[in-house]
Motif scaffolding. Structure first.
Motif, PDB file in Angstrom:
ATOM      1  N   GLU A   1      51.835  29.960  49.138  1.00 24.04           N
ATOM      2  CA  GLU A   1      52.031  30.612  47.843  1.00 24.04           C
ATOM      3  C   GLU A   1      50.995  30.152  46.822  1.00 24.04           C
ATOM      4  OE1 GLU A   1      56.148  29.853  46.955  1.00 24.04           O
ATOM      5  OE2 GLU A   1      56.825  31.439  48.319  1.00 24.04           O
TER       6      GLU A   1
ATOM      7  N   ALA B   1      47.648  31.690  47.232  1.00 18.36           N
ATOM      8  CA  ALA B   1      47.726  33.061  46.746  1.00 18.36           C
ATOM      9  C   ALA B   1      46.822  34.054  47.490  1.00 18.36           C
ATOM     10  CB  ALA B   1      47.427  33.107  45.245  1.00 18.36           C
TER      11      ALA B   1
ATOM     12  N   THR C   1      49.848  39.889  50.215  1.00 19.72           N
ATOM     13  CA  THR C   1      51.121  39.173  50.127  1.00 19.72           C
ATOM     14  C   THR C   1      52.021  39.439  51.332  1.00 19.72           C
ATOM     15  OG1 THR C   1      52.041  40.935  48.756  1.00 19.72           O
ATOM     16  CG2 THR C   1      51.074  39.043  47.604  1.00 19.72           C
TER      17      THR C   1
ATOM     18  N   ALA D   1      50.920  37.003  53.907  1.00 19.18           N
ATOM     19  CA  ALA D   1      51.283  35.662  53.448  1.00 19.18           C
ATOM     20  C   ALA D   1      52.751  35.385  53.744  1.00 19.18           C
ATOM     21  CB  ALA D   1      50.987  35.508  51.962  1.00 19.18           C
ATOM     22  N   GLU D   2      53.613  36.345  53.451  1.00 16.62           N
ATOM     23  CA  GLU D   2      55.047  36.187  53.732  1.00 16.62           C
ATOM     24  C   GLU D   2      55.293  36.081  55.234  1.00 16.62           C
ATOM     25  OE1 GLU D   2      57.742  35.608  51.791  1.00 16.62           O
ATOM     26  OE2 GLU D   2      56.264  35.386  50.193  1.00 16.62           O
TER      27      GLU D   2
END
Length: 138
Positions: A111, A114, A118, A121-122
């Motif tokens: 996180e 960044a 996203t 990333a999740e």
């Protein structure tokens, strides 16, 4: 009446998770933040105690592992034939608490780094959390 000739569409390969996360630069940011958290935040003291005093080798190794694991260059796997994270961590007394500390520190690191994508990333956080928790022994 003339009709337009349709041009064939170029079908490129879908981006690998390595490319989607941002490549080596983002994996390095994630790894550096992860080890910074482990060294500086008392919430990860038990996890930190399981590691060698010098984290420099791990700071070099983890981003290379993550790169190959995510579909990027496989240098780590070529340098460590037959090895995986599970076998590399088998000698350590990993319990649910330390596995949870690892997963939480990694979540924060991803996180904080960044990545622009996203969604990936999740997905990284989810898969790495399951991997960490899978290493826990009772």
């Amino acid at each position: 009446m003339a009709t337009a000739v349709e041009q064939p569409q170029e079908h490129s390969q879908p981006a690998t998770p390595f490319e989607r996360i941002g490549g080596h630069a983002v994996l390095r940011r994630i790894t550096d933040r992860f080890y910074d958290l482990m060294e500086q935040d008392p919430a990860y003291a038990e996890l930190r105690a399981m590691h060698a005093a010098d984290l420099a080798p791990m700071r070099e190794s983890l981003p290379a592992f993550l790169a190959g694991w995510a579909g990027g260059p496989r240098d780590w796997f070529e340098a460590h034939p037959g090895k995986c994270m599970m076998s590399m961590h088998a000698p350590f007394p990993i319990d649910r608490q330390t596995a949870g500390q690892w997963a939480e520190a990694m979540r924060r690191a991803v996180e904080d780094a960044a990545p622009q994508d996203t969604e990936i990333a999740e997905a990284f956080i989810g898969v790495l959390t399951r991997m960490a928790m899978g290493m826990a022994r009772a």
